[in-house]
Enzyme design. Structure first.
Site, PDB file in Angstrom:
ATOM      1  N   LYS A 111      50.702  39.743  35.652  1.00 45.26           N
ATOM      2  CA  LYS A 111      49.700  38.690  35.489  1.00 45.26           C
ATOM      3  C   LYS A 111      50.288  37.287  35.581  1.00 45.26           C
ATOM      4  O   LYS A 111      49.565  36.328  35.839  1.00 45.26           O
ATOM      5  CB  LYS A 111      48.942  38.858  34.168  1.00 45.26           C
ATOM      6  CG  LYS A 111      48.043  40.097  34.171  1.00 45.26           C
ATOM      7  CD  LYS A 111      46.865  39.945  33.249  1.00 45.26           C
ATOM      8  CE  LYS A 111      46.086  41.244  33.150  1.00 45.26           C
ATOM      9  NZ  LYS A 111      44.910  41.299  33.982  1.00 45.26           N
ATOM     10  N   LYS A 194      45.473  49.233  40.701  1.00 48.86           N
ATOM     11  CA  LYS A 194      44.471  49.798  39.794  1.00 48.86           C
ATOM     12  C   LYS A 194      43.166  49.012  39.909  1.00 48.86           C
ATOM     13  O   LYS A 194      43.181  47.811  40.188  1.00 48.86           O
ATOM     14  CB  LYS A 194      45.025  49.822  38.367  1.00 48.86           C
ATOM     15  CG  LYS A 194      44.396  48.899  37.391  1.00 48.86           C
ATOM     16  CD  LYS A 194      44.982  49.009  36.009  1.00 48.86           C
ATOM     17  CE  LYS A 194      44.651  47.751  35.211  1.00 48.86           C
ATOM     18  NZ  LYS A 194      43.270  47.617  34.793  1.00 48.86           N
ATOM     19  N   LYS A 197      39.100  44.378  36.267  1.00 49.03           N
ATOM     20  CA  LYS A 197      38.047  43.364  36.180  1.00 49.03           C
ATOM     21  C   LYS A 197      38.410  42.131  36.977  1.00 49.03           C
ATOM     22  O   LYS A 197      37.553  41.451  37.506  1.00 49.03           O
ATOM     23  CB  LYS A 197      37.892  42.909  34.722  1.00 49.03           C
ATOM     24  CG  LYS A 197      37.340  43.942  33.821  1.00 49.03           C
ATOM     25  CD  LYS A 197      36.832  43.264  32.571  1.00 49.03           C
ATOM     26  CE  LYS A 197      36.975  44.155  31.374  1.00 49.03           C
ATOM     27  NZ  LYS A 197      38.244  43.949  30.674  1.00 49.03           N
TER      28      LYS A 197
HETATM   29  P1  ATP Z   1      41.773  42.856  33.616  1.00 46.64           P
HETATM   30  O1  ATP Z   1      41.695  43.232  35.062  1.00 46.64           O
HETATM   31  O2  ATP Z   1      41.070  41.575  33.244  1.00 46.64           O
HETATM   32  O3  ATP Z   1      43.178  42.947  33.045  1.00 46.64           O
HETATM   33  P2  ATP Z   1      40.935  45.516  32.876  1.00 46.64           P
HETATM   34  O4  ATP Z   1      39.872  46.000  33.767  1.00 46.64           O
HETATM   35  O5  ATP Z   1      42.317  46.047  33.016  1.00 46.64           O
HETATM   36  O6  ATP Z   1      40.939  43.938  32.820  1.00 46.64           O
HETATM   37  P3  ATP Z   1      40.764  45.839  29.983  1.00 46.64           P
HETATM   38  O7  ATP Z   1      39.806  45.180  29.100  1.00 46.64           O
HETATM   39  O8  ATP Z   1      42.121  45.286  29.949  1.00 46.64           O
HETATM   40  O9  ATP Z   1      40.288  45.842  31.478  1.00 46.64           O
HETATM   41  O10 ATP Z   1      40.802  47.390  29.707  1.00 46.64           O
HETATM   42  C1  ATP Z   1      39.921  48.097  28.905  1.00 46.64           C
HETATM   43  C2  ATP Z   1      40.327  49.549  28.911  1.00 46.64           C
HETATM   44  O11 ATP Z   1      40.110  50.123  30.201  1.00 46.64           O
HETATM   45  C3  ATP Z   1      41.815  49.771  28.601  1.00 46.64           C
HETATM   46  O12 ATP Z   1      41.926  50.918  27.805  1.00 46.64           O
HETATM   47  C4  ATP Z   1      42.429  50.004  29.944  1.00 46.64           C
HETATM   48  O13 ATP Z   1      43.586  50.799  29.869  1.00 46.64           O
HETATM   49  C5  ATP Z   1      41.302  50.751  30.648  1.00 46.64           C
HETATM   50  N1  ATP Z   1      41.389  50.575  32.095  1.00 46.64           N
HETATM   51  C6  ATP Z   1      41.359  49.396  32.755  1.00 46.64           C
HETATM   52  N2  ATP Z   1      41.433  49.592  34.085  1.00 46.64           N
HETATM   53  C7  ATP Z   1      41.526  50.937  34.261  1.00 46.64           C
HETATM   54  C8  ATP Z   1      41.635  51.779  35.411  1.00 46.64           C
HETATM   55  N3  ATP Z   1      41.663  51.254  36.630  1.00 46.64           N
HETATM   56  N4  ATP Z   1      41.705  53.115  35.230  1.00 46.64           N
HETATM   57  C9  ATP Z   1      41.666  53.656  33.979  1.00 46.64           C
HETATM   58  N5  ATP Z   1      41.565  52.917  32.857  1.00 46.64           N
HETATM   59  C10 ATP Z   1      41.485  51.572  32.986  1.00 46.64           C
END
Ligand code: ATP
Ligand code: LTN
Length: 330
Positions: A111, A194, A197
């Site tokens: 990040k 991955k 968001k």
């Molecule tokens: P950002 O992209 O802003 O970092 P994010 O989509 O990774 O956000 P988080 O709020 O950080 O979202 O994650 C919420 C939950 O979803 C966490 O438990 C994270 O491990 C899970 N998660 C996020 N992305 C994935 C993915 N691609 N596959 C499986 N689990 C995920």
């Protein structure tokens, strides 16, 4: 009864990765454990946020928790910043976390890469996450695979403090599905990244995307060379990812999907996948639309704040006393 804690940042729209990697397990666990789920707004602030967006998304994630099936009568749902013990314990734990440990965190490296102004909050983010978990003495933390390293650090911090001051914190266990069961859902336009968001929306299926948008994103999803549908993470990363999504949204095994679509070509598989994802999200979208009663979500969060604060304040106080802090009388 075991206690479970997890959190999601209001940093963007919730997506299928969040659902399949984490929220789905929150819903299952609420029936067998005492569950506490937070909207971790202080974590979202580690990167710049528009105030209006942060405000709307914080309430929206709570609403989506409920729409996804988390029952406020069974689980506690609250906003992280409403319980000040998170920020306070975060500071204290930071004094027991080494610079070298934080510097090794891959999420920080990813990040911060290429950014000019990286906040120190982004660097110390895993310490606040450790505070979230340790305040509740959680036994289990359901998360996606990307959080594994942060959980290992949480365990190290807890053990370090317990070794020095006696058993204060429960050392939590990660609860992470394997990749083939949703632990790491990949982007539709780059199966080596991955789904996230903060990624390009083309590669991400938001839980509230309308059916035509979902169908279009799946139609345009990148595929691998060849035309056979089978599971092979290494040589067929794009198709394997789509198969995992199919399997989790339909309940059908990877083997049975490979049997059926093995030689039909990618087109037919993708068309059916779109139908499967649309049907899986339909009840969530419907419940979300129904949750419009004014003040309903705010009331859930107020009740959650009360329950969470009662536990968190006590843990914080115990630790403060062990540290030698002069704790004011309640
Ligand atoms: P950002 O992209 O802003 O970092 P994010 O989509 O990774 O956000 P988080 O709020 O950080 O979202 O994650 C919420 C939950 O979803 C966490 O438990 C994270 O491990 C899970 N998660 C996020 N992305 C994935 C993915 N691609 N596959 C499986 N689990 C995920
Ligand atoms: N760091 C997590 C979000 C998060 C979290 C937590 C998850 C913050 N605090 C406590 C589980 C438990 C992320 O980036 N997905």
């Amino acid at each position: 009864m075991e206690r479970v804690f997890s959190g999601i940042k209001p940093s963007g729209e919730l997506h299928l990765g969040n659902y399949l990697g984490a929220i789905r397990n929150f819903v299952d666990l609420q029936n067998t454990a005492e569950c506490i789920f937070s909207v971790v707004d202080l974590h979202a602030l580690t990167v710049p946020q528009e105030p209006d967006d942060l405000h709307r998304r914080t309430l929206d994630i709570a609403r989506l928790y409920v729409a996804c099936g988390i029952d406020p009568a069974k689980a506690t749902i609250f906003v992280q910043s409403h319980v000040s013990a998170h920020a306070e314990l975060g500071w204290l734990l930071g004094c027991f976390t080494y610079f070298g440990e934080l510097r090794r965190m891959t999420q920080f490296k990813e990040k911060s890469e290429g950014q000019v102004n990286v906040s120190s909050g982004l660097f110390t983010y895993p310490v606040l996450m450790a505070a979230d978990i340790l305040l509740y003495n959680a036994d289990k933390v359901p998360v996606g695979e990307d959080q594994k390293q942060h959980l290992e650090l949480t365990r190290d911090i807890a053990q370090r403090i317990n070794n020095r001051f006696g058993e204060i914190f429960k050392v939590p266990e990660p609860y992470i599905p394997p990749k083939s069961a949703g632990g790491r859902i990949m982007s539709l336009d780059d199966p080596l990244r991955k789904m996230g968001k903060s990624e390009d929306p083309k590669g991400t299926i938001a839980l509230l995307d309308p059916p035509d948008v979902i169908a279009k994103k799946i139609r345009s999803a990148v595929t691998d060379s060849g035309r056979e549908v089978y599971y092979d993470e290494e040589n067929k990363p794009a198709i394997s990812n789509l198969m995992v999504i199919y399997s989790l949204c339909s309940g059908e095994s990877l083997e049975s999907i490979a049997d059926r679509y093995g030689s039909t070509g990618y087109g037919v598989f993708k068309k059916d996948l779109a139908d499967v994802v649309i049907s899986a999200l339909e009840p969530i979208q419907k419940r979300y639309q129904e949750l419009t009663e004014p003040g309903r979500i705010e009331a859930v969060l107020e009740e959650g704040r009360r329950k969470a604060a009662a536990i968190a304040d006590e843990t914080l106080r115990t630790f403060q006393e062990k540290l030698g802090i002069v704790v004011p009388k309640a």
